[in-house]
Design a protein around this motif. Structure first.
Motif, PDB file in Angstrom:
ATOM      1  N   MET A   1       0.957  -1.266  -0.068  1.00 47.70           N
ATOM      2  CA  MET A   1      -0.077  -0.058  -0.010  1.00 47.70           C
ATOM      3  C   MET A   1       0.851   1.202  -0.119  1.00 47.70           C
ATOM      4  N   LYS A   2       0.286   2.173  -0.795  1.00 49.54           N
ATOM      5  CA  LYS A   2       1.212   3.451  -0.995  1.00 49.54           C
ATOM      6  C   LYS A   2       0.875   4.439   0.326  1.00 49.54           C
ATOM      7  N   THR A   3       1.990   5.003   0.775  1.00 51.63           N
ATOM      8  CA  THR A   3       1.944   6.045   1.771  1.00 51.63           C
ATOM      9  C   THR A   3       1.421   7.260   1.418  1.00 51.63           C
ATOM     10  N   GLY A   4       0.196   7.734   2.235  1.00 50.73           N
ATOM     11  CA  GLY A   4      -0.433   9.005   1.588  1.00 50.73           C
ATOM     12  C   GLY A   4       0.143  10.177   1.952  1.00 50.73           C
ATOM     13  N   LEU A   5       0.095  11.317   1.219  1.00 53.87           N
ATOM     14  CA  LEU A   5       0.748  12.588   1.665  1.00 53.87           C
ATOM     15  C   LEU A   5       0.772  13.009   2.932  1.00 53.87           C
ATOM     16  N   ARG A   6      -0.212  12.746   3.780  1.00 55.58           N
ATOM     17  CA  ARG A   6      -0.213  12.983   5.208  1.00 55.58           C
ATOM     18  C   ARG A   6       0.853  12.431   6.061  1.00 55.58           C
ATOM     19  N   LEU A   7       0.978  10.849   5.632  1.00 49.53           N
ATOM     20  CA  LEU A   7       2.052  10.502   6.453  1.00 49.53           C
ATOM     21  C   LEU A   7       3.318  10.638   5.896  1.00 49.53           C
ATOM     22  N   GLN A   8       3.358  10.925   4.607  1.00 50.91           N
ATOM     23  CA  GLN A   8       4.717  11.331   4.047  1.00 50.91           C
ATOM     24  C   GLN A   8       5.285  12.603   4.608  1.00 50.91           C
ATOM     25  N   ASP A  94      15.298   8.638  28.454  1.00 56.01           N
ATOM     26  CA  ASP A  94      14.783   8.125  27.050  1.00 56.01           C
ATOM     27  C   ASP A  94      13.831   9.085  26.534  1.00 56.01           C
ATOM     28  N   THR A  95      13.876   9.365  25.064  1.00 59.86           N
ATOM     29  CA  THR A  95      13.268  10.327  24.205  1.00 59.86           C
ATOM     30  C   THR A  95      12.409   9.732  23.650  1.00 59.86           C
ATOM     31  N   HIS A  96      10.882  10.099  23.768  1.00 59.44           N
ATOM     32  CA  HIS A  96       9.598   9.469  23.045  1.00 59.44           C
ATOM     33  C   HIS A  96       9.226  10.468  22.071  1.00 59.44           C
ATOM     34  N   LEU A  97       8.385  10.090  21.014  1.00 59.64           N
ATOM     35  CA  LEU A  97       7.573  10.733  20.099  1.00 59.64           C
ATOM     36  C   LEU A  97       6.420  10.060  19.978  1.00 59.64           C
ATOM     37  N   ILE A  98       5.335  10.654  20.173  1.00 69.22           N
ATOM     38  CA  ILE A  98       3.991  10.024  20.205  1.00 69.22           C
ATOM     39  C   ILE A  98       3.390  10.602  18.826  1.00 69.22           C
ATOM     40  N   ILE A  99       2.751   9.845  18.052  1.00 69.86           N
ATOM     41  CA  ILE A  99       2.074  10.149  16.897  1.00 69.86           C
ATOM     42  C   ILE A  99       0.705  10.080  17.016  1.00 69.86           C
ATOM     43  N   ILE A 100      -0.017  10.631  16.951  1.00 68.20           N
ATOM     44  CA  ILE A 100      -1.602  10.493  16.439  1.00 68.20           C
ATOM     45  C   ILE A 100      -2.157  11.299  15.370  1.00 68.20           C
ATOM     46  N   ALA A 101      -2.659  10.373  14.497  1.00 67.59           N
ATOM     47  CA  ALA A 101      -3.080  11.232  13.196  1.00 67.59           C
ATOM     48  C   ALA A 101      -4.379  10.290  12.887  1.00 67.59           C
ATOM     49  N   GLY A 102      -5.258  11.011  11.975  1.00 64.57           N
ATOM     50  CA  GLY A 102      -6.477  10.293  11.502  1.00 64.57           C
ATOM     51  C   GLY A 102      -7.599  10.202  12.178  1.00 64.57           C
ATOM     52  N   ILE A 103      -7.668  10.838  13.515  1.00 61.89           N
ATOM     53  CA  ILE A 103      -8.916  10.802  14.380  1.00 61.89           C
ATOM     54  C   ILE A 103      -9.387  12.168  14.484  1.00 61.89           C
ATOM     55  N   GLY A 104     -10.547  12.213  14.949  1.00 59.06           N
ATOM     56  CA  GLY A 104     -11.253  13.341  15.234  1.00 59.06           C
ATOM     57  C   GLY A 104     -10.626  14.313  16.406  1.00 59.06           C
ATOM     58  N   GLY A 105     -10.796  15.709  16.553  1.00 60.22           N
ATOM     59  CA  GLY A 105     -10.117  16.524  17.476  1.00 60.22           C
ATOM     60  C   GLY A 105     -10.756  16.106  18.690  1.00 60.22           C
ATOM     61  N   ILE A 124       8.823  13.849  26.088  1.00 59.89           N
ATOM     62  CA  ILE A 124       8.011  13.435  25.125  1.00 59.89           C
ATOM     63  C   ILE A 124       7.653  14.643  24.192  1.00 59.89           C
ATOM     64  N   GLU A 125       7.769  14.320  23.109  1.00 61.85           N
ATOM     65  CA  GLU A 125       7.297  15.112  21.899  1.00 61.85           C
ATOM     66  C   GLU A 125       5.917  14.385  21.167  1.00 61.85           C
ATOM     67  N   PHE A 126       5.244  15.362  20.526  1.00 60.34           N
ATOM     68  CA  PHE A 126       4.038  15.006  19.895  1.00 60.34           C
ATOM     69  C   PHE A 126       3.671  15.485  18.686  1.00 60.34           C
ATOM     70  N   ILE A 127       3.430  14.535  17.676  1.00 63.21           N
ATOM     71  CA  ILE A 127       3.276  14.840  16.293  1.00 63.21           C
ATOM     72  C   ILE A 127       1.427  14.331  15.976  1.00 63.21           C
ATOM     73  N   LEU A 128       0.682  15.621  15.944  1.00 57.47           N
ATOM     74  CA  LEU A 128      -0.623  15.346  15.759  1.00 57.47           C
ATOM     75  C   LEU A 128      -1.280  15.962  14.505  1.00 57.47           C
ATOM     76  N   CYS A 129      -2.319  15.170  14.129  1.00 57.56           N
ATOM     77  CA  CYS A 129      -2.864  15.357  12.694  1.00 57.56           C
ATOM     78  C   CYS A 129      -4.392  15.265  12.930  1.00 57.56           C
ATOM     79  N   PRO A 130      -5.203  15.916  13.543  1.00 60.31           N
ATOM     80  CA  PRO A 130      -6.598  15.544  13.551  1.00 60.31           C
ATOM     81  C   PRO A 130      -7.179  15.893  12.339  1.00 60.31           C
ATOM     82  N   VAL A 164       0.799  19.474  13.660  1.00 58.11           N
ATOM     83  CA  VAL A 164       1.560  20.010  14.560  1.00 58.11           C
ATOM     84  C   VAL A 164       2.455  19.380  15.503  1.00 58.11           C
ATOM     85  N   HIS A 165       3.923  19.698  15.618  1.00 57.06           N
ATOM     86  CA  HIS A 165       4.962  19.002  16.213  1.00 57.06           C
ATOM     87  C   HIS A 165       5.092  19.810  17.293  1.00 57.06           C
TER      88      HIS A 165
END
Length: 222
Positions: A1-8, A94-105, A124-130, A164-165
């Motif tokens: 499956m091809k990665t979409g533009l959001r995930l890219q 320990d460094t952590h990055l939490i990614i949450i994408a593709g769900i409602g705000g 902890i850092e967060f990358i969020l894409c509601p 947003v990161h």
């Protein structure tokens, strides 16, 4: 499956290596697979609450991943209860990055309310894409003293998505309407802002909805 533009775009935003990356609501695991191949973290964690999806992801990893078996873990759990402490070899550093994408705000905010309790004891850092309620999500982050590391506006299948990161340790303020993501020489960005303003203008016609301040902030961007 091809990665979409959001995930890219999320992949492009990740410019350093972490001890742990948590790909929450990972769906088919496409983002996590790419981060694993890029060695973006010592361990990439695939998180979802759908057992069938995670079984498929685990089978794929077992059959095709030829690297270190310790480089990935699969967790069938709610994203709000990540086992960050249990998985940390050095909890304080320990460094952590939490990614949450593709769900409602609203669901994203609900998860963040739990996850922010963990960030009190871990870097902890967060990358969020509601998928919607961007202003509400941003305001929640601001109220909880998260600062901006990076942000982007990406378009996929005719829709705009804000990424947003953020981190509690960033000294750069986060804007409720976006700041560095805008490129008004791009007609897609201008159209996205126009649609956003139109959305709040329609809401403003309801006498019980006070969005005057929100509308003004978006209008000032023009």
């Amino acid at each position: 499956m091809k990665t979409g533009l959001r995930l890219q775009k999320i992949e492009q935003i990740i410019t350093r290596r972490y001890d742990h990356i948590w790909d929450c609501c990972c769906d088919h695991g496409l983002l996590g697979f790419n981060l694993l191949k890029a060695q973006a973290a010592q361990t990439v964690h695939f998180i979802d609450i759908v057992p069938a999806l995670l079984t498929q992801i685990e089978n794929t990893l077992q059959n095709h991943w030829q690297g270190d078996r310790q480089a990935w873990q699969v967790h069938c759990i709610d994203a709000g209860v990540l086992p960050i402490t249990a998985c940390s070899t050095q909890p304080e550093t320990d460094t952590h990055l939490i990614i949450i994408a593709g769900i409602g705000g609203e669901l994203l905010i609900e998860l963040m309310q739990s996850l922010l309790l963990l960030s009190e004891n871990h870097p902890i850092e967060f990358i969020l894409c509601p998928v919607h309620h961007n202003y509400k999500v941003r305001q929640f982050l601001i109220n909880n003293k998260l600062g901006l590391l990076n942000e982007a506006l990406v378009f996929e299948n005719g829709r705009g998505y804000e990424i947003v990161h953020v981190s509690c340790n960033s000294g750069q303020p986060l804007s409720a309407v976006g700041s560095i993501m805008w490129d008004f020489s791009d007609p897609l960005h201008r159209n996205y802002l126009h649609k956003t303003i139109g959305h709040y203008q329609r809401i403003a016609k309801n006498p019980n909805a006070d969005v005057t301040s929100i509308l003004k902030q978006y209008q000032q961007l023009r």
